[in-house]
Design a protein around this motif. Structure first.
Motif, PDB file in Angstrom:
ATOM      1  N   TYR A 102      83.459  64.586 -23.567  1.00 57.11           N
ATOM      2  CA  TYR A 102      82.510  65.641 -23.187  1.00 57.11           C
ATOM      3  C   TYR A 102      83.196  66.681 -22.300  1.00 57.11           C
ATOM      4  O   TYR A 102      83.038  67.896 -22.491  1.00 57.11           O
ATOM      5  N   CYS A 103      83.959  66.203 -21.329  1.00 61.80           N
ATOM      6  CA  CYS A 103      84.630  67.115 -20.406  1.00 61.80           C
ATOM      7  C   CYS A 103      85.661  67.986 -21.131  1.00 61.80           C
ATOM      8  O   CYS A 103      85.765  69.190 -20.876  1.00 61.80           O
ATOM      9  N   PHE A 160      80.670  63.615 -31.604  1.00 58.85           N
ATOM     10  CA  PHE A 160      79.886  62.914 -30.582  1.00 58.85           C
ATOM     11  C   PHE A 160      78.699  62.158 -31.176  1.00 58.85           C
ATOM     12  O   PHE A 160      78.264  61.137 -30.645  1.00 58.85           O
ATOM     13  N   GLU A 191      76.483  67.071 -20.265  1.00 61.82           N
ATOM     14  CA  GLU A 191      76.349  65.810 -21.007  1.00 61.82           C
ATOM     15  C   GLU A 191      77.139  64.688 -20.313  1.00 61.82           C
ATOM     16  O   GLU A 191      76.680  63.537 -20.232  1.00 61.82           O
ATOM     17  N   ALA A 192      78.329  65.077 -19.787  1.00 62.00           N
ATOM     18  CA  ALA A 192      79.152  64.090 -19.088  1.00 62.00           C
ATOM     19  C   ALA A 192      78.434  63.587 -17.837  1.00 62.00           C
ATOM     20  O   ALA A 192      78.418  62.376 -17.548  1.00 62.00           O
ATOM     21  N   CYS A 237      85.236  60.336 -30.242  1.00 69.72           N
ATOM     22  CA  CYS A 237      85.225  61.289 -29.130  1.00 69.72           C
ATOM     23  C   CYS A 237      86.398  62.258 -29.227  1.00 69.72           C
ATOM     24  O   CYS A 237      86.250  63.466 -29.005  1.00 69.72           O
ATOM     25  N   ASN A 290      85.596  68.966 -24.088  1.00 72.15           N
ATOM     26  CA  ASN A 290      84.910  69.941 -24.942  1.00 72.15           C
ATOM     27  C   ASN A 290      83.954  70.823 -24.152  1.00 72.15           C
ATOM     28  O   ASN A 290      83.081  71.476 -24.734  1.00 72.15           O
ATOM     29  N   LYS A 318      81.532  70.077 -22.180  1.00 69.94           N
ATOM     30  CA  LYS A 318      80.141  69.601 -22.104  1.00 69.94           C
ATOM     31  C   LYS A 318      79.948  68.807 -20.802  1.00 69.94           C
ATOM     32  O   LYS A 318      79.689  67.611 -20.799  1.00 69.94           O
TER      33      LYS A 318
END
Length: 733
Positions: free
Chosen positions: A604-605, A575, A612-613, A570, A607, A609
């Motif tokens: 995710y956060c 991912f 997705e998170a 991560c 990046n 995203k």
């Protein structure tokens, strides 16, 4: 010539051989004369005994009956004395000759009463018992004694019990018990005596130690002990202590006390040791109530406590922190003349127990005074244990120098310190941050011949690792291995983990190699530390090599292993690999943890995203057995606010409360920062009220955000009310 004894074909005694069947013992006639060894005979009797033996040896067996001189010696006008026939029987060279002689007496006796045969039969038993293969001969004699209706003496019965018990075979032991049972009958003419009891108790002990003996259940043994007790035959103190311990070891403390209680009721004179045995077991289980009962009955039965009794009591009081009560008991010792005093004098063990008790409750100074009191007692002197308790006590309350002084004092007084004394000082120094002093002290002691053990090295290595003194830790580690000490998994993993945290993976691998060479099998904790360390220095290929080695040894990756890899992938933005590892984790029957979901969501956060998170969060809430916690909610709320999705963050906070997850100061701070950026005052006031209602105290970050914002928009009164409602300290405000 066949010397086997005649047995009637249908003898009821023969059914005893079939152990599975019911045994039947016909009533046996026992000798009613007092059991005694025949007293010394006059000189003319001695000469007659010599003549009789000589005639028996010189005259052929078939001519004994016709030998007038022999018959006159053996059968005078009145029955001969017990010693006369007994001495003749014992003088014969073998059991075969003795049996022939006894058969001659029985077949040719002119007397109506057969009681005179009891003593030569006893002598015959003595002869038979000394044979190498005594079992069959004794079996025949046992049967014959009943067939011939020979009145048995107590000593003869006792011999049967001794021999059958010694032979150990099950059916022979049952004969012993049957003989004993006859003696225990209420109307028995010859009850058991102390010799009988000693033999029985000895054989029971033999059985308990897996030797030849009488093998009875605990319940049957208790019944037998009490039956003998009804005849005033009681076990000795040593046997009773052993039996009480064996009962208590098997969790039968009720039966153990019942035995002692019943024996007291039967008039046994009990001493302190059996009581001490049961008190020891009750103390181990912490059963103070029953200990008090036993001590009360001990006093009521006028059983004098000994130093062990008092020691057990003092030890228990100290164990429960009742040191003052223990001191009161000590002060009453040696005052037997007083009403509540005890005539027993305290010994070194009792003083050491009390000193240890005082040190354990943080009163080492009083322990030191008690040692001085002990020195003033005649015949008592402090030993290594005394000083070690005091050294440990002073070190644990932070008085390291006092502990060190006592260590030096014991040397001066000729009391040799041991490794436990050494460890007390080393541990005290390390716990108080004086690691260099501990190492120097240990080095000095080694120079004087006092070697450390695994505890010494574990304490020093762990302290060095926690203090990031890795180089010294590895020196101590090498020294430990060369001295022959071998640390446990905890210290080995601690050392490896320290190297991994410092990024010194070559050193960590080197330690692992040395441990494997010394025969140590690393556990999952060691391997996880290495996996984490290699990931930290961006050597994931090495991490996978460690996992392969681990699997070869039969250890499967656990949740920590998988979470470490997921976190690594991560952080590197990979991912796809992170998701793949998570699938492997689930396939390996490991449920993803909060840490697993947290690592993925955080990545995710970071990046950008957020979708997705949030999808992963929804999966966690609906499909996973792991509910999101405060940390997960805070992470998402923070990133939603950062991306100006304040309304979504407010909805998430409401969802958080609905799921029973309590917001903390970090949650409110994230929301206040997001609301400030959007200038949503009403929502901020609502959250301020919620903070007060839920007693969630603000911190400096909260006050910084609200003070800057509310002062700028003219809502200083709201801020003042908030501060008063939360009872914020002035410094924070």
């Amino acid at each position: 010539m066949n010397t086997s004894l005649p047995i009637r074909k249908h003898s009821k005694l023969l059914c005893l051989i079939n152990i599975g069947q019911t045994s039947y013992i016909p009533h046996r006639h026992l000798c009613s004369e007092p059991d005694r060894q025949p007293t010394a005979a006059p000189e003319d009797d001695e000469s007659k005994i010599t003549q009789a033996v000589q005639l028996l040896l010189e005259t052929p067996r078939e001519e004994w009956s016709s030998s007038q001189p022999l018959q006159s010696l053996l059968f005078p006008s009145s029955p001969p004395s017990p010693r006369f026939l007994t001495k003749i029987t014992r003088s014969l060279a073998s059991t075969c000759q003795a049996i022939k002689f006894f058969k001659h007496l029985r077949q040719n006796s002119p007397y109506q009463d057969t009681q005179f045969l009891s003593y030569p039969f006893q002598a015959l038993l003595e002869q038979a018992g000394r044979e190498l293969d005594a079992g069959s001969r004794l079996f025949e004699l046992y049967q014959a004694s009943n067939e011939w209706e020979i009145p048995l003496t107590v000593n003869a019965v006792t011999l049967f019990i001794r021999y059958f018990g010694r032979l150990g075979m099950r059916w022979r032991v049952e004969y012993a018990l049957n003989v004993l049972d006859e003696m225990l009958q209420p109307l028995s003419e010859v009850p058991p005596n102390d010799i009988t009891g000693d033999i029985i108790f000895y054989r029971l002990v033999k059985s308990d130690s897996k030797g030849k003996g009488i093998n009875l259940s605990d319940e049957d043994t208790i019944k037998l002990v009490l039956k003998l007790g009804k005849h005033n035959v009681f076990p000795n103190t040593n046997w009773l202590v052993r039996f009480i311990n064996s009962l208590c070891r098997r969790g039968k403390m009720d039966q153990a006390w019942d035995v002692l209680h019943e024996l007291l009721g039967l008039g046994a004179t009990l001493e302190a040791p059996p009581i001490n045995a049961i008190l020891t077991w009750l103390a181990r289980s912490g059963d103070v109530r029953r200990m008090n009962t036993v001590l009360a009955e001990m006093k009521e039965s006028e059983i004098e406590p000994d130093v062990v009794t008092i020691g057990i009591l003092i030890n228990l009081l100290c164990k429960f922190g009742r040191v003052d009560d223990a001191m009161e008991v000590l002060n009453k010792m040696g005052e037997g003349s007083k009403g509540d005093g005890v005539s027993v004098e305290a010994d070194v063990i009792i003083y050491n127990t009390l000193i240890d008790g005082l040190c354990k409750v943080g009163r080492p100074e009083e322990g030191l005074h008690l040692m001085e009191r002990m020195k003033s007692m005649k015949g008592l002197a402090p030993n290594t244990i005394t000083y070690t308790h005091l050294i440990d006590g002073f070190c644990k309350v932070g008085e390291i120098d006092r502990g060190k002084e006592l260590f030096d004092q014991m040397n001066e007084e000729g009391v040799s310190p041991n490794v436990i004394s050494l460890n007390a000082v080393v541990n005290g120094m390390c716990r108080n941050g004086r690691i260099n002093s501990a190492i120097e002290f240990f080095s000095n002691m080694q120079g004087k011949g006092l070697k450390g053990d695994v505890v010494t090295y574990t304490t020093l290595i762990t302290a060095c690792c926690n203090g990031d003194n890795i180089d010294k830790a590895i020196d101590l580690f090498d020294q430990m291995l060369s001295s022959g000490c071998f640390a446990d998994a905890i210290v080995n993993c601690s050392l490896i983990s320290s190297f991994c945290r410092a990024g010194r993976m070559d050193d960590a691998s080197n330690v692992l190699s040395k441990l494997k060479e010394a025969g140590f099998r690393p556990n999952i904790g060691c391997y996880n530390a290495l996996v984490s360390g290699f990931c930290k220095v961006d050597k994931v290929d090495k991490a996978y090599e460690i996992i392969k080695e681990m699997e070869k040894l039969g250890m499967k990756p656990d949740s920590v292993t998988y979470n470490t890899l997921i976190s690594y992938f991560c952080k590197t933005g990979n991912f796809g690999f992170a998701q793949r590892v998570m699938k492997q984790m689930i396939k390996g029957s490991h449920v993803p943890t909060v840490a697993t979901y947290g690592a993925l969501m955080h990545a995710y956060c970071l990046n950008g995203k957020n979708k997705e998170a949030m999808k992963l969060f929804d999966d966690m809430s609906s499909m996973s057995m792991i509910p999101p916690n405060t940390t997960i909610f805070n992470m998402l709320i923070k990133y939603l606010c950062k991306n100006n999705d304040v309304n979504d963050a407010l909805c998430l906070m409401d969802d958080m409360k609905a799921k029973g997850v309590k917001p903390n100061t970090t949650t409110y701070n994230a929301m206040f920062k997001g609301l400030k950026d959007k200038n949503l005052l009403d929502e901020a006031f609502r959250l301020m009220k919620s903070m007060i209602e839920h007693a969630c105290n603000p911190d400096s970050i909260t006050m910084e955000i609200l003070t800057e914002w509310l002062s700028a928009v003219g809502e200083a009164e709201k801020l003042k009310s908030f501060i008063q409602g939360c009872k914020i300290p002035t410094s924070t405000a």
